[in-house]
Design an enzyme around this catalytic site. Structure first.
Site, short mmCIF file in Angstrom:
data_model
loop_
_atom_site.label_atom_id
_atom_site.label_comp_id
_atom_site.label_asym_id
_atom_site.label_seq_id
_atom_site.Cartn_x
_atom_site.Cartn_y
_atom_site.Cartn_z
N ARG A 78 0.83 -1.22 0.00
CA ARG A 78 0.00 0.00 0.00
C ARG A 78 0.85 1.26 0.00
NH1 ARG A 78 -3.31 -0.86 5.28
NH2 ARG A 78 -1.13 -0.85 5.92
N ASP A 209 8.79 -22.44 5.95
CA ASP A 209 9.32 -22.45 7.31
C ASP A 209 10.83 -22.32 7.11
OD1 ASP A 209 10.64 -23.30 9.67
OD2 ASP A 209 8.78 -24.20 10.35
N HIS A 210 11.38 -21.15 7.46
CA HIS A 210 12.77 -20.92 7.05
C HIS A 210 13.75 -21.87 7.72
CE1 HIS A 210 13.02 -18.38 10.68
NE2 HIS A 210 14.32 -18.51 10.59
N HIS A 272 8.79 -24.16 13.59
CA HIS A 272 10.21 -24.55 13.54
C HIS A 272 10.48 -25.81 14.37
CE1 HIS A 272 10.40 -20.75 11.67
NE2 HIS A 272 10.67 -20.01 12.73
P1 NDP Z 1 5.43 -6.01 8.67
O1 NDP Z 1 4.77 -5.64 9.93
O2 NDP Z 1 6.71 -5.33 8.30
O3 NDP Z 1 4.35 -5.81 7.53
C1 NDP Z 1 4.56 -6.12 6.17
C2 NDP Z 1 3.73 -5.17 5.32
O4 NDP Z 1 2.36 -5.40 5.52
C3 NDP Z 1 3.94 -3.71 5.70
O5 NDP Z 1 5.06 -3.19 5.06
C4 NDP Z 1 2.65 -3.08 5.24
O6 NDP Z 1 2.84 -2.61 3.94
C5 NDP Z 1 1.66 -4.23 5.16
N1 NDP Z 1 0.54 -4.01 6.06
C6 NDP Z 1 0.58 -3.62 7.33
N2 NDP Z 1 -0.67 -3.53 7.82
C7 NDP Z 1 -1.50 -3.87 6.83
C8 NDP Z 1 -2.90 -3.95 6.69
N3 NDP Z 1 -3.72 -3.69 7.71
N4 NDP Z 1 -3.43 -4.34 5.49
C9 NDP Z 1 -2.62 -4.61 4.46
N5 NDP Z 1 -1.27 -4.53 4.53
C10 NDP Z 1 -0.73 -4.17 5.69
O7 NDP Z 1 5.57 -7.58 8.64
P2 NDP Z 1 6.82 -8.47 8.35
O8 NDP Z 1 7.45 -8.03 7.09
O9 NDP Z 1 7.64 -8.57 9.57
O10 NDP Z 1 6.15 -9.90 8.16
C11 NDP Z 1 5.49 -10.30 6.97
C12 NDP Z 1 5.18 -11.78 7.07
O11 NDP Z 1 6.38 -12.49 7.22
C13 NDP Z 1 4.33 -12.13 8.29
O12 NDP Z 1 3.50 -13.18 7.95
C14 NDP Z 1 5.37 -12.57 9.30
O13 NDP Z 1 4.84 -13.44 10.25
C15 NDP Z 1 6.35 -13.29 8.40
N6 NDP Z 1 7.68 -13.40 8.97
C16 NDP Z 1 8.38 -12.27 9.29
C17 NDP Z 1 9.65 -12.40 9.82
C18 NDP Z 1 10.47 -11.19 10.12
O14 NDP Z 1 11.61 -11.38 10.60
N7 NDP Z 1 9.99 -9.98 9.88
C19 NDP Z 1 10.27 -13.72 10.07
C20 NDP Z 1 9.45 -14.83 9.67
C21 NDP Z 1 8.20 -14.65 9.13
P3 NDP Z 1 1.95 -1.45 3.31
O15 NDP Z 1 1.40 -0.62 4.43
O16 NDP Z 1 2.91 -0.72 2.43
O17 NDP Z 1 0.91 -2.20 2.55
C1 BG6 Z 2 10.99 -16.41 13.18
C2 BG6 Z 2 10.31 -15.88 14.40
O1 BG6 Z 2 10.17 -17.33 12.53
O2 BG6 Z 2 12.19 -17.07 13.58
C3 BG6 Z 2 11.23 -14.94 15.16
O3 BG6 Z 2 9.13 -15.18 14.00
C4 BG6 Z 2 12.54 -15.62 15.48
O4 BG6 Z 2 10.60 -14.52 16.36
C5 BG6 Z 2 13.12 -16.22 14.22
O5 BG6 Z 2 13.42 -14.65 16.02
C6 BG6 Z 2 14.33 -17.07 14.56
O6 BG6 Z 2 14.97 -17.42 13.37
P1 BG6 Z 2 16.53 -17.72 13.35
O7 BG6 Z 2 16.79 -18.09 11.93
O8 BG6 Z 2 17.21 -16.47 13.78
O9 BG6 Z 2 16.75 -18.83 14.30
#
Ligand code: NDP
Ligand code: BG6
Length: 524
Positions: A78, A209-210, A272
């Site tokens: 967005r 699942d990384h 994990h």
């Molecule tokens: P963020 O909180 O950074 O959000 C990602 C994007 O979602 C934002 O940049 C925003 O973009 C958009 N967003 C936020 N709110 C809304 C809304 N209400 N409706 C639509 N879009 C919205 O999340 P992450 O990047 O941390 O995580 C993304 C996914 O990856 C999640 O499922 C998370 O669980 C997973 N994940 C994240 C990890 C991490 O280290 N960050 C690790 C493992 C998994 P915009 O406003 O521009 O649309």
């Molecule tokens: C993510 C979790 O899936 O794995 C985080 O959302 C966590 O909370 C991370 O820190 C751990 O990953 P790694 O690769 O650093 O062990």
């Protein structure tokens, strides 16, 4: 390097026009396999995951020559960015990568819009068609849901409605990569799965699942199934207990808001830990392909005991960190973290005592623990073997002898250690435990600890689903953890506390002491 840089909104060109090609830098040590031609569409392109994991993974693949020449990336979110702003953000996120990465970024496109609006998807389709024309991405698409989970179903459905769930003209595939968490309990996971399956077939869906992308997690398969010596002892006759530890020294960092909706059980155990557990304890697959490996993982997960909510209380500990000291630095408690409620009852630590009810593992306790702000960062699996049936050494001489233990160290200092008794040099016949260590870094000099994303992204783009989570796996993992969620849903939910920088609450020791066991102290 691209022979002609694209402008922000390239006009579609006829197929006869020569396409600019990525010059992929030579990389003598890297495997040669490249992805097929495709456009990677990242939903959530403005987010944390894109910036910290996906873009660095792409940079890694670009610089190692693992991307097709006919490849491009389209970000969707967005945030009101132009193509150029997305490119600038990408170069800021990964400023250090090489020529391949910089050339790729020049091709990046960006679509700003709401997921509820069909205009967003109309625009996306235009940009995809342009990519096919300009870069030869050939109608192949990989859509990566890297945004907040509450919009996963909406995006999948919109893609299907717009006909993006099938390849574009002349293409061979359209795939959907879905981030975790996949649901927040069994019911919501089933609901999400129904919506996603309404839009895409199971063989198009790649649930990430990384941990499955980590070399040392995959090495569990190599250790078990490429060696003859372990299999005979890999069972209840020889193994007394199994411990799986996923310990982090970091707190929730800037993800307090997300973590409040998750907690350690959903964030780490459901995914994990269950994956590592399944690979460690499953039966040998008859092939290392997606079907055989995942069939065995599901079979194992189905054998994990599902407690009643009452049993779940008895077999678990949940806790939250309070202020403490980590690496000699004073850190705040969880409730003081940004985005966290001052009276939050979210757990940052979980310990469980599981059972695997099958012929191989009956009677062997499987202890798992995970937590944030623990004493150290370490992920490991330890198989502790039965003690010798009779110890001929007098008590004092064997005081420092511990049961044989095989430790699979997933991170850091990846490797495998076998702990066994050895004679201490000297006149007395004193024995003590020593460790025989295999270290990845020593054995494979070009080993680099990877967070798993380059491997998984490459596999998804190549269509190899072996390391991705199948629908029945995700469902079974939720079946296992659901009773704990239910048991803990009472106010307060049996929450305990531990100071940051320790190995968790004392009560977690009692979970094992009841059976005469104790937590391993990982070697640091
Ligand atoms: P963020 O909180 O950074 O959000 C990602 C994007 O979602 C934002 O940049 C925003 O973009 C958009 N967003 C936020 N709110 C809304 C809304 N209400 N409706 C639509 N879009 C919205 O999340 P992450 O990047 O941390 O995580 C993304 C996914 O990856 C999640 O499922 C998370 O669980 C997973 N994940 C994240 C990890 C991490 O280290 N960050 C690790 C493992 C998994 P915009 O406003 O521009 O649309
Ligand atoms: C993510 C979790 O899936 O794995 C985080 O959302 C966590 O909370 C991370 O820190 C751990 O990953 P790694 O690769 O650093 O062990």
């Amino acid at each position: 390097m691209i022979s002609s840089a694209p402008d922000s909104a390239p006009s579609p060109r006829g197929p006869s026009i020569a396409r600019p090609r990525l010059v992929v830098p030579p990389s003598p040590s890297a495997p040669r396999e490249r992805t097929p031609p495709l456009a990677l569409v990242i939903f959530g392109a403005s987010g944390d995951l894109t910036s910290r994991k996906i873009l660095p993974a792409l940079a890694n693949l670009a610089d190692r020559g693992r991307l097709a020449e006919e490849f491009t990336v389209i970000g969707v979110a967005r945030t009101d960015w132009s193509d150029e702003e997305f490119r600038r953000a990408a170069l800021k996120d990964v400023p250090y990568a090489g020529e391949g990465w910089r050339a790729l970024v020049e091709r990046f496109r960006y679509v700003a819009g709401e997921y509820a609006s069909s205009e967003t998807f109309d625009r996306l389709k235009e940009v995809l068609a342009e990519a096919d024309q300009r870069y030869g991405t050939s109608g192949n698409r990989v859509f990566y849901l890297a945004t907040i989970p509450s919009v996963f179903a909406m995006i999948a459905e919109a893609l299907a409605k717009e006909g993006c769930n099938v390849p574009g003209e002349g293409g061979e595939f359209a795939r959907l990569v879905v981030e975790k968490p996949y649901g927040r309990d069994l019911a919501s996971a089933l609901e999400l799965d129904a919506a996603v399956h309404h839009a895409f077939d199971e063989d198009q869906i790649f649930r990430i699942d990384h941990y499955m992308g980590k070399e040392t997690v995959q090495n569990v398969l190599a250790l078990r199934f490429a060696n003859a010596i372990f299999e005979p002892i890999w069972n209840r006759r020889y193994v007394e207990q199994v411990q799986i530890t996923v310990a982090e020294s970091i707190g929730v960092e800037h993800r307090g808001g997300f973590y409040e909706t998750a907690g350690a059980l959903r964030d780490i155990v459901q995914n994990h830990v269950m994956q590592v557990l399944a690979l460690t304890l499953m039966e040998p697959p008859t092939g290392m392909d997606a079907t055989h490996v995942r069939d065995e993982k599901v079979k194992l997960l189905k054998a994990v005991d599902i407690p009643t909510p009452d049993e779940a209380v008895d077999k678990s500990v949940r806790a939250q960190y309070v202020a403490g000291v980590v690496d000699q630095v004073a850190v705040p408690g969880y409730r003081e973290e940004e985005g966290v409620a001052p009276d939050s009852t979210t757990e940052t630590y979980v310990a469980l005592r599981l059972r695997v009810e099958n012929w191989r593992w009956a009677g062997v306790p499987v202890y798992v623990r995970t937590g944030k702000r623990l004493a150290a960062r370490v992920t490991e699996v330890a198989l502790q073997f039965h003690s010798v049936p009779f110890l001929a050494f007098e008590g004092e001489l064997a005081r420092q002898l511990r049961p044989n233990t095989l430790v699979l160290r997933i991170q850091p200092n990846e490797g495998i250690s076998l702990h066994f008794g050895a004679k201490v040099p000297g006149e007395e016949f004193r024995v003590q435990s020593v460790a025989m260590d295999f270290l990845y870094d020593t054995a494979f000099r070009d080993n680099r600890e990877s967070d798993g994303y380059p491997r998984l992204l490459h596999d998804a783009m190549c269509g190899d689903a072996t390391l991705f989570i199948r629908t029945d796996e995700v469902e079974q993992a939720w079946r296992i953890v659901d009773p704990y969620l239910e048991a803990w849903s009472e106010p307060g939910g049996g929450l305990h506390f531990y100071p940051a920088g320790t190995w968790g609450p004392h009560i977690a020791d009692l979970l094992l002491e009841r059976s005469g066991d104790s937590w391993r102290v990982p070697e640091l």
